[in-house]
Design an enzyme around this catalytic site. Sequence first.
Site, PDB file in Angstrom:
ATOM      1  N   SER A 147      69.584  37.388  37.656  1.00 45.68           N
ATOM      2  CA  SER A 147      70.221  36.382  38.522  1.00 45.68           C
ATOM      3  C   SER A 147      69.583  35.042  38.194  1.00 45.68           C
ATOM      4  CB  SER A 147      69.973  36.716  39.993  1.00 45.68           C
ATOM      5  OG  SER A 147      70.232  35.587  40.817  1.00 45.68           O
ATOM      6  N   TYR A 173      63.981  38.753  46.539  1.00 51.81           N
ATOM      7  CA  TYR A 173      65.099  38.853  45.592  1.00 51.81           C
ATOM      8  C   TYR A 173      64.753  38.130  44.284  1.00 51.81           C
ATOM      9  CZ  TYR A 173      69.845  38.574  43.710  1.00 51.81           C
ATOM     10  OH  TYR A 173      70.954  38.686  42.895  1.00 51.81           O
TER      11      TYR A 173
HETATM   12  P1  NAP Z   1      77.746  43.779  46.056  1.00 49.48           P
HETATM   13  O1  NAP Z   1      79.150  43.302  46.084  1.00 49.48           O
HETATM   14  O2  NAP Z   1      76.932  43.764  47.310  1.00 49.48           O
HETATM   15  O3  NAP Z   1      77.732  45.264  45.426  1.00 49.48           O
HETATM   16  C1  NAP Z   1      76.503  45.899  45.255  1.00 49.48           C
HETATM   17  C2  NAP Z   1      76.726  47.213  44.565  1.00 49.48           C
HETATM   18  O4  NAP Z   1      75.456  47.786  44.275  1.00 49.48           O
HETATM   19  C3  NAP Z   1      77.483  48.199  45.431  1.00 49.48           C
HETATM   20  O5  NAP Z   1      78.346  48.960  44.583  1.00 49.48           O
HETATM   21  C4  NAP Z   1      76.383  49.075  45.992  1.00 49.48           C
HETATM   22  O6  NAP Z   1      76.778  50.418  46.219  1.00 49.48           O
HETATM   23  C5  NAP Z   1      75.422  49.086  44.835  1.00 49.48           C
HETATM   24  N1  NAP Z   1      74.054  49.410  45.230  1.00 49.48           N
HETATM   25  C6  NAP Z   1      73.198  48.708  46.000  1.00 49.48           C
HETATM   26  N2  NAP Z   1      72.043  49.355  46.131  1.00 49.48           N
HETATM   27  C7  NAP Z   1      72.178  50.517  45.427  1.00 49.48           C
HETATM   28  C8  NAP Z   1      71.332  51.625  45.190  1.00 49.48           C
HETATM   29  N3  NAP Z   1      70.102  51.676  45.701  1.00 49.48           N
HETATM   30  N4  NAP Z   1      71.805  52.634  44.404  1.00 49.48           N
HETATM   31  C9  NAP Z   1      73.052  52.591  43.876  1.00 49.48           C
HETATM   32  N5  NAP Z   1      73.894  51.567  44.081  1.00 49.48           N
HETATM   33  C10 NAP Z   1      73.457  50.552  44.856  1.00 49.48           C
HETATM   34  O7  NAP Z   1      76.882  42.942  44.987  1.00 49.48           O
HETATM   35  P2  NAP Z   1      77.312  42.115  43.671  1.00 49.48           P
HETATM   36  O8  NAP Z   1      77.380  40.698  44.049  1.00 49.48           O
HETATM   37  O9  NAP Z   1      78.440  42.751  43.010  1.00 49.48           O
HETATM   38  O10 NAP Z   1      75.974  42.291  42.838  1.00 49.48           O
HETATM   39  C11 NAP Z   1      75.884  43.129  41.700  1.00 49.48           C
HETATM   40  C12 NAP Z   1      74.653  42.724  40.907  1.00 49.48           C
HETATM   41  O11 NAP Z   1      74.763  41.348  40.509  1.00 49.48           O
HETATM   42  C13 NAP Z   1      73.342  42.820  41.697  1.00 49.48           C
HETATM   43  O12 NAP Z   1      72.310  43.275  40.851  1.00 49.48           O
HETATM   44  C14 NAP Z   1      73.074  41.382  42.109  1.00 49.48           C
HETATM   45  O13 NAP Z   1      71.735  41.118  42.345  1.00 49.48           O
HETATM   46  C15 NAP Z   1      73.623  40.640  40.887  1.00 49.48           C
HETATM   47  N6  NAP Z   1      73.953  39.243  41.158  1.00 49.48           N
HETATM   48  C16 NAP Z   1      74.945  38.914  42.026  1.00 49.48           C
HETATM   49  C17 NAP Z   1      75.216  37.559  42.255  1.00 49.48           C
HETATM   50  C18 NAP Z   1      76.283  37.094  43.208  1.00 49.48           C
HETATM   51  O14 NAP Z   1      76.331  35.881  43.519  1.00 49.48           O
HETATM   52  N7  NAP Z   1      77.145  37.954  43.692  1.00 49.48           N
HETATM   53  C19 NAP Z   1      74.451  36.572  41.582  1.00 49.48           C
HETATM   54  C20 NAP Z   1      73.455  36.965  40.722  1.00 49.48           C
HETATM   55  C21 NAP Z   1      73.204  38.301  40.493  1.00 49.48           C
HETATM   56  P3  NAP Z   1      77.299  51.019  47.648  1.00 49.48           P
HETATM   57  O15 NAP Z   1      78.199  49.981  48.254  1.00 49.48           O
HETATM   58  O16 NAP Z   1      77.994  52.254  47.244  1.00 49.48           O
HETATM   59  O17 NAP Z   1      76.099  51.303  48.485  1.00 49.48           O
END
Ligand code: NAP
Length: 252
Positions: free
Chosen positions: A146, A160
């Site tokens: 990130s 984070y």
């Molecule tokens: P999200 O919409 O909240 O989705 C998170 C996903 O991760 C869900 O499918 C959730 O599964 C899964 N998850 C969380 N904890 C888990 C665990 N312990 N074991 C297995 N699965 C788990 O988040 P997102 O925004 O798509 O983020 C995805 C990645 O991108 C993350 O690593 C996040 O840090 C990174 N990221 C996101 C952003 C942003 O602005 N969105 C920016 C930078 C980086 P369940 O729902 O089935 O529990």
Amino acid sequence: MSTTDRPVMLVTGASRGIGAEIALLAAEQGWRVGVNYHRSEAAAQAVVARIRAGGGEAVALQADVADLQAVRRMFGALDAAFGRLDALVNNAGMLANFRITEVDAANVAGIYAANVFGSYYCASEAARRMARSHGGRGGAIVNMSSVASRLGGLAGGTAYAGTKGAIDAFNLALAKELGPEGIRVNALRPGLIATEIHEVHGGIGQMEQLARTAVPLGRAGTAREVAQTALWLAGDAASYVHGAVLDVAGGR
Ligand code: NAP
């Protein structure tokens, strides 16, 4: 190409958000896909159903990536379903919002376990299958960092940001270890992307408002835009990209 010759990608955290888009786009591009989820079973099954409806192959795989035994069971189930592995996307992750004075053992350990330990556990199992010294044919790993690793994250984001800094260093060291094994390793640093992860600090609307001024491109990114970059890194078009950390952040 018969369907059993098609490459296989495991995407962790693929029930929602960025991971779901990576799984859907991977299937569109001919990958067979393992759709990992932790709690959102119905959402993961919906991703699998969309892939199958489009003529692709996918399987939903429940596992908390922070639980090594569960990760091992998940890889076993992937082996049983597809019999090979060509790429891992270490996408699963969570955001936390607490001030340093509110730290306790559970809130720090929980986010490090999900965001950092989970990536180690999944990379280890993937390497056991893809590394040439283990009889594998090589492959690719994409780690999800990130911009928080270089900007410090949003308010309440010390844990984070720390986990994502760890992923940047992990990515580099893993690239050194696995390059000779024929496994390319790279990371993405998304910026402000419109997903449910932002619910812990005000929601998508507030994040999109911030993006209008904080992001040089003047808007939040989409999960699809991150997925396109992840698929590029995992595929042959990026055959000489290794140990890189690529910003997908609209210039922020
Ligand atoms: P999200 O919409 O909240 O989705 C998170 C996903 O991760 C869900 O499918 C959730 O599964 C899964 N998850 C969380 N904890 C888990 C665990 N312990 N074991 C297995 N699965 C788990 O988040 P997102 O925004 O798509 O983020 C995805 C990645 O991108 C993350 O690593 C996040 O840090 C990174 N990221 C996101 C952003 C942003 O602005 N969105 C920016 C930078 C980086 P369940 O729902 O089935 O529990």
